[in-house]
Scaffold this motif. Structure first.
Motif: not given
Lengths: 262, 262, 262, 262
Positions: A100-101, A103-107, A110, A112, A182
């Motif tokens: 799951l991690s 899937l998230l935006p990171s440094r 981006e 999003d 996703s």
């Protein structure tokens, strides 16, 4: 296929400097480390731990003077890289917890901010592997790949604006585009056989059809020869060395990848 | 001091939507959950897991129609918040393994770009707690705090450029500044007693003197009343709800924090 | 001090057999792996994971026929082993979370049955390191150490009843006695320089004074030369190979430990 | 089906005593905690962590005097318990990494000594669910179930020798038998609706067909009403309270399970 990979680093240290090294490749489903050498000079108390992403990291304090890190591994890998056109998109609710991690935006990714672009690129594609292959293809055709390294990392937004980048930059943009659909995506650093000019390399993996697949927009075709050293969200997590305090650059950095006999 | 915190969310779901909720506060050194209510309507199969950062997350697929999440907890906390002027900077080599991740740049905290500013702000300060307190103070005096919420998160660089922001933005800039000095810093979301206007709140913690301390540039003085719900690198990891697919906004969102009798 | 350790195993497999190997020593505070060789014949798809205790384990399915595992490592270790007479007992409430498991009884260490004996042995000792040293001494003087290996593991109760055992048995009884005093203790398997007759070895560590210390009742004095390969609750968790299905024994098992030049 | 479960414990503490409590049920695939109360008197600094097995544990030091722990939860569960006759045996090589530990012998489940008995009991059964069901049935018909609790835990070997036991003992023998067939099995403690006489209960789960299934030889038929509080290798890991130092027994222990309206 047996590859011998070498990373030989020398630093000139002016004040005692804490380092976190990530230069110990792990045996995995796609690679087996048959032999490994890992030398640090001068002889130092080192301490190894496993980070969130499963990487083996070594903590060390480099003393004043010449500090060298020599690591070499013989790695058995497949000649071919797995491909899976048609492998399906996995609904978020069915992803394993530890994916799951990704899937998230990171440094540097981006995600999003990329859903419109990602939807345009993958328009008409079957959800899953084919979307990622379309993204890889789009990167290959759109973003000029400039081999070599850059002094500091730029993020997917900046890469997309510049329309060119080093291997790491193409990976960042690929990851951001996947995540915006996703699809879990992660950064890999390591070695690539016959990379020209030779250097450490970066590429990305996407999770489709129930496992991770390798993608690399800097290469023209899908071929084997990859040795993974570290995995992470993006370049912020997978530096082969992280050093704290005033910046220190290697005075020598030799990377080699040779095919050897079994 | 016993607080009753309530978060009441209602969504209008148009297509089945996977959610990851992070609304279950954990008992910790500074808070004890004496009573908790957690209702989801309609009744759904939910599944709970612990993420990298130790947060309890609930995975769920919201079906078409009205979807509501009601959570309420009675939490015992201290009236005062720990302060430790003079608490020392911990050398990177002495930080616990699981704190190291909070040194790296992340989506909304580009700490790799802030070392000059951080050095200016903390010039002449004792390394450690006092540096963080100077950063908090600088934020309070420099960045206008605009209560309420913004539609999408902006990063520390953008916050510094705008010179104003919501609670989350001030926390992001504070975190980026701390990390650029090799001080681990993390985002916290939760509740704050007497926050005006009442809403979910965000602040940050810095690791100095061997433990985490609370900082919050949106408030004028150090006082108690904080209930932590989630911890992470930045807003990318600590959304109280993460939803995948087309964006969904709550049609109702009521947050309450009341002091009740022991 | 640089040691070259070798473990060379050959099995004759009659039906495809899943193995979990634990033969990859990790670099740690007290040892640094400078070179490692790890070969499996025939060439197999292997997969590596980290278990609860931090050990690197390799999963593999041995096919019918001759199956060989050859592992060799050059390991830098200290000539001396840390001792700390007087190091204090750590109250349970102050132990790190991940040490707590080593307080509980386990398959071969029924610590719940040894508190009277442990109290007798350590009567008058300062709580902490000195208690463990007294236990080690008592084992050395009371339980006859019979070098070599036994076919199947017996538990601390049985060892105490027999009053003799192999290295593993003395470690089990030592661990059970420590835990019954609320001192965390764990099993270590690995190599010991000049062990006679040479074989894999087992000893134990106890957590006092804020870290793990090495104890070994099979040796007459405290000296260096230990290379740790695996850690666990007891022999149930630290088999260098675990095989599932009908029992399989190595047809060849050569263990070597040589001192080499730096 | 909505159950209200209550555990009300009172201790009379003579010297400050460290406790580890495991009384906070987690929401999972088969249960959702809609309301929870957790009170400790006197008010104490408590600290919560997640153990190896995913249980939420609370660390606390009980001071001299009356120490009480009151926990109550309303839990939504299914009326029926999943059954899966025919669900297949999973080859060891295909088990998830985090399930492997449940194959090994543990303190009270000496699975290394039970393969003959397990093979006899499951002779002619389809590998997997049906083997476990045969074991459960054999336990029900062979080992006399004596409700209530015993002062100290005995192991599977002892249970098999005595041919009778409390719920925990039947679970231990069931787990040992499953593991001896390379079927992962784990201990569960929790509540059971209409258990007579009412008390905390223990049962076991086996991993077949790709997930965990519930088995309980103390009950005559498969029915719902289970609320899991803790999971572990055996009773050594799943005490609802673990206390260190001189033994302390509750002076009051009230367990209740009531069905309430949704």
């Amino acid at each position: 296929m047996l590859l011998r990979v070498t990373c030989d680093l020398v630093f000139n240290i002016e004040i005692p400097t804490p380092f976190i090294l990530m230069l110990r490749p792990r045996s995995g489903a796609q690679q087996w480390i048959t032999r490994e050498t890992y030398n640090i000079e001068p002889n130092l108390q080192a301490y190894e731990f496993t980070d969130f992403f499963g990487n083996l990291c070594q903590r060390i304090i480099a003393p004043i003077g010449t500090f060298s890190v020599f690591t070499q591994a013989d790695v058995k890998i497949s000649k071919y890289i797995d491909e899976a056109p048609g492998a399906n998109f996995i609904d978020v609710q069915n992803l394993p917890d530890n994916v799951l991690s990704y899937l998230l935006p990171s440094r540097y990714c981006e995600s999003d901010r990329f859903s419109e672009l990602a939807n345009n690129i993958t328009y008409n594609q079957l959800p899953g592997y084919n979307q990622v292959a379309a993204i890889e293809n789009w990167l290959r055709n759109t973003i000029s790949y400039i081999p070599g390294s850059s002094d500091y990392a730029i993020s997917a937004i900046e890469v997309n604006y510049k329309q060119s980048g080093v291997c790491r930059d193409l990976a960042h943009l690929g990851i951001a585009l996947c995540r915006s659909l996703s699809i879990p995506a992660r950064m890999v650093v390591g070695y690539l056989h016959k990379l020209d000019p030779m250097d450490m390399h970066a590429w990305f993996e996407a999770y489709v059809g129930g496992r991770w697949y390798t993608f690399d927009a800097t290469q023209t075709g899908r071929k084997g020869g990859y040795v993974a050293v570290g995995y992470g969200l993006d370049a912020a997590n997978v530096a082969v060395f992280n050093q704290f305090g005033p910046a220190v650059y290697p005075t020598k950095q030799v990377i080699k990848v040779e095919q050897i006999k079994n």
